[in-house]
Structure formats: structure tokens, C-alpha cells
Write a protein that holds these residues in place. Structure first.
Motif, short mmCIF file in Angstrom:
data_model
loop_
_atom_site.label_atom_id
_atom_site.label_comp_id
_atom_site.label_asym_id
_atom_site.label_seq_id
_atom_site.Cartn_x
_atom_site.Cartn_y
_atom_site.Cartn_z
N UNK A 1 0.84 -1.20 0.00
CA UNK A 1 0.00 0.00 0.00
C UNK A 1 0.88 1.26 0.00
N UNK A 2 0.49 2.24 -0.80
CA UNK A 2 1.27 3.47 -0.89
C UNK A 2 0.93 4.41 0.26
N UNK B 1 13.17 4.46 -9.00
CA UNK B 1 11.81 4.76 -9.42
C UNK B 1 11.77 4.89 -10.93
N UNK B 2 10.75 4.33 -11.54
CA UNK B 2 10.53 4.44 -12.98
C UNK B 2 9.23 5.21 -13.20
N UNK B 3 9.34 6.34 -13.90
CA UNK B 3 8.21 7.25 -14.07
C UNK B 3 7.74 7.23 -15.52
N UNK B 4 6.49 6.92 -15.73
CA UNK B 4 5.88 7.01 -17.05
C UNK B 4 5.33 8.42 -17.22
N UNK B 5 5.67 9.05 -18.36
CA UNK B 5 5.33 10.47 -18.50
C UNK B 5 5.03 10.83 -19.95
N UNK B 6 4.53 12.04 -20.11
CA UNK B 6 4.31 12.66 -21.42
C UNK B 6 5.19 13.90 -21.48
N UNK C 1 0.77 7.20 -8.31
CA UNK C 1 0.07 8.05 -9.26
C UNK C 1 0.84 9.35 -9.43
N UNK C 2 0.43 10.16 -10.39
CA UNK C 2 1.05 11.48 -10.56
C UNK C 2 0.86 12.32 -9.31
N UNK C 3 -0.30 12.18 -8.66
CA UNK C 3 -0.57 12.95 -7.45
C UNK C 3 0.37 12.57 -6.31
#
Length: 253
Positions: free
Chosen positions: A10-11, A94-99, A156-158
Motif C-alpha cells: 500500500x502506498x 523509481x521508474x516514471x511514465x510520463x508525457x 500516481x502522478x498525485x
């Protein structure tokens, strides 16, 4: 058939703080993009900083292969995290998926982001003004955090971003300049008391709603406020309070 147990934890606040620390302290990372000709994945090392709200920021030459890739398809992923002694997979990453959002040189955000980036990456001043370089802001979509064995989290992004109030962001530059010109003793106190770092020529490289970033050469540390600030006036107040508390703590030792 038995239900497969998820490896994800859990985050909570501890995971969010670790993720933000990895992000704010990173000076380089591995950027994955999609080749515009073949669609195949390609990975390269990039210099990394953050925007005021914590979004990753890159400085990329138009001559680099990953620049046209991001221009064609902004989807990308950024891997951050330092290794150390022993098993490299035992260290947090950490691996961040982004635009990706490429900023033109006349974009109002470009100058502000440039100040943050160069405070974090001072050697980039050698090429930041070259005409083919652009700042790129990565808008996080999700992230995978691995804090070590048995410590995997989906974020999440948040979970990654903090308050990006433009008024707060606009106040940062003057506050950083003032601290580094007139109050380096206080910055050293922050390093020694809050980051448990040795005394040295520490400088303040960034202030945001949730904390400060300090650096001594290649050693970068993140220090969180007890609670986030919400208005520009809070920047001065909280920095003064932190310095005072650090002085008292050292007097009591």
C-alpha cells in the motif's frame, strides 16, 4: 486456482517521501523513448532536475536522437536511482511514465525552469544557451517505486507532485538567491541538523512547497518541511524557524 498475491505494498507517506527524495535529488537518469522511424524503444542517459511542483525536467539538444523521438511521440519513461555497495538491485529506484512537453525558448516557463535546472546542474551553463537546446518538462502519468527487497509500490502522478502555485514558484528565485548570498551559515545548519550531513560549502538549490534541496558539489540532499507551505511569505518564515531550531539543537548537545 489460488489467487496470485500482489507484490505491491500500500502506498503511504513513507513511500511518497522516498519517491520525491529520489526525484528531487537525481542529477541524471535513463530516458526511454520510441524511435520515430521504427517504433522500437531506445534508452539514453540524460541530466535531470525538477520543476517547482516536482515534475522531472530535462535539457535536451535538438541534435540528440531522443529529441525528435519526443517531438514525434511524447510518451516516455524515466528511471532514477543511485546504486551503492553490494547488490545494485537492493538500492531504491523509481521508474516514471510520463508525457513530454518541449518548451520553446520564448515560453514564459522556460526562463523559470532554466533557473531551477542550472541551480541543480551548474555545469550545464556551458551549453544551456546554445540555440539547439530546449528544456523538456515530463508530465508524470504513473510510477513504479522499488525501495528495496519487498518494497514495491505503484504511484500516481498525485503521489509525486506537490503544490505548483505560480505565486509560490515566482517567489523561489529571490529566496534562493538571498539565502546563498547572505545566509550560507544557515544552509550549513540545515545540512548538519536536518540532513545529518557533514559541515561544508552547502548551497541552497531549490525551495518548493514541501521542502528544500541543498548541494555540496555532487552531494545533493532533500529536506522536507514539517508541513507544506501555502503562501510566498511562508518561505522566509519557515527557513528562519528551521535555522533557529538547528542552532538550539546544537547548543544543547
Amino acid at each position: 486456482m489460488a489467487e496470485e498475491k500482489s507484490v505491491l505494498q500500500p502506498t503511504g507517506d513513507e513511500a511518497r517521501r522516498l519517491a520525491k527524495t529520489l526525484l528531487r535529488c537525481a542529477r541524471y537518469g535513463a530516458l526511454a523513448t520510441l524511435d520515430p522511424q521504427t517504433g522500437a524503444p531506445q534508452v539514453t542517459r540524460v541530466g535531470v532536475s525538477t520543476d517547482f511542483d516536482g515534475a522531472p525536467v530535462l535539457l535536451i539538444s535538438g541534435l540528440a536522437a531522443h529529441f525528435p523521438a519526443l517531438k514525434t511521440d511524447g510518451r516516455c519513461s524515466l528511471l532514477l536511482g543511485e546504486t551503492g555497495k553490494g547488490d545494485p538491485l537492493a538500492h531504491p529506484r523509481i521508474s516514471i511514465t510520463a508525457e513530454a512537453k518541449i518548451l520553446e525558448r520564448d515560453d514564459p516557463d522556460s526562463q523559470r525552469i532554466a533557473a531551477r535546472y542550472l541551480a541543480h546542474q551548474p555545469k550545464a551553463k556551458l551549453y544551456a544557451e546554445l540555440g539547439d537546446f530546449r528544456f523538456v518538462r515530463l508530465e508524470p502519468r504513473s510510477a513504479s517505486l522499488n525501495g528495496g527487497f519487498g518494497k514495491a509500490f505503484a504511484l500516481t502522478a498525485e503521489d509525486l507532485l506537490s503544490n505548483g502555485d505560480p505565486a509560490l514558484a515566482a517567489a523561489e528565485g529571490n529566496a534562493v538567491e538571498h539565502m546563498n548570498e547572505d545566509h550560507l551559515e544557515a544552509v550549513d545548519l540545515y545540512a548538519r541538523h536536518y540532513a545529518k550531513a557533514p559541515s561544508g560549502k552547502w548551497v541552497l538549490t531549490g525551495i518548493d512547497a514541501e521542502g528544500i534541496d541543498i548541494a555540496h558539489g555532487d552531494d545533493v540532499r532533500r529536506i522536507f518541511f514539517e508541513k507544506p507551505i501555502t503562501v510566498p511569505q511562508d518561505m522566509h518564515m519557515v527557513l528562519v524557524q528551521m535555522a533557529r531550531a538547528a542552532r538550539v539543537a546544537f547548543m544543547e548537545v
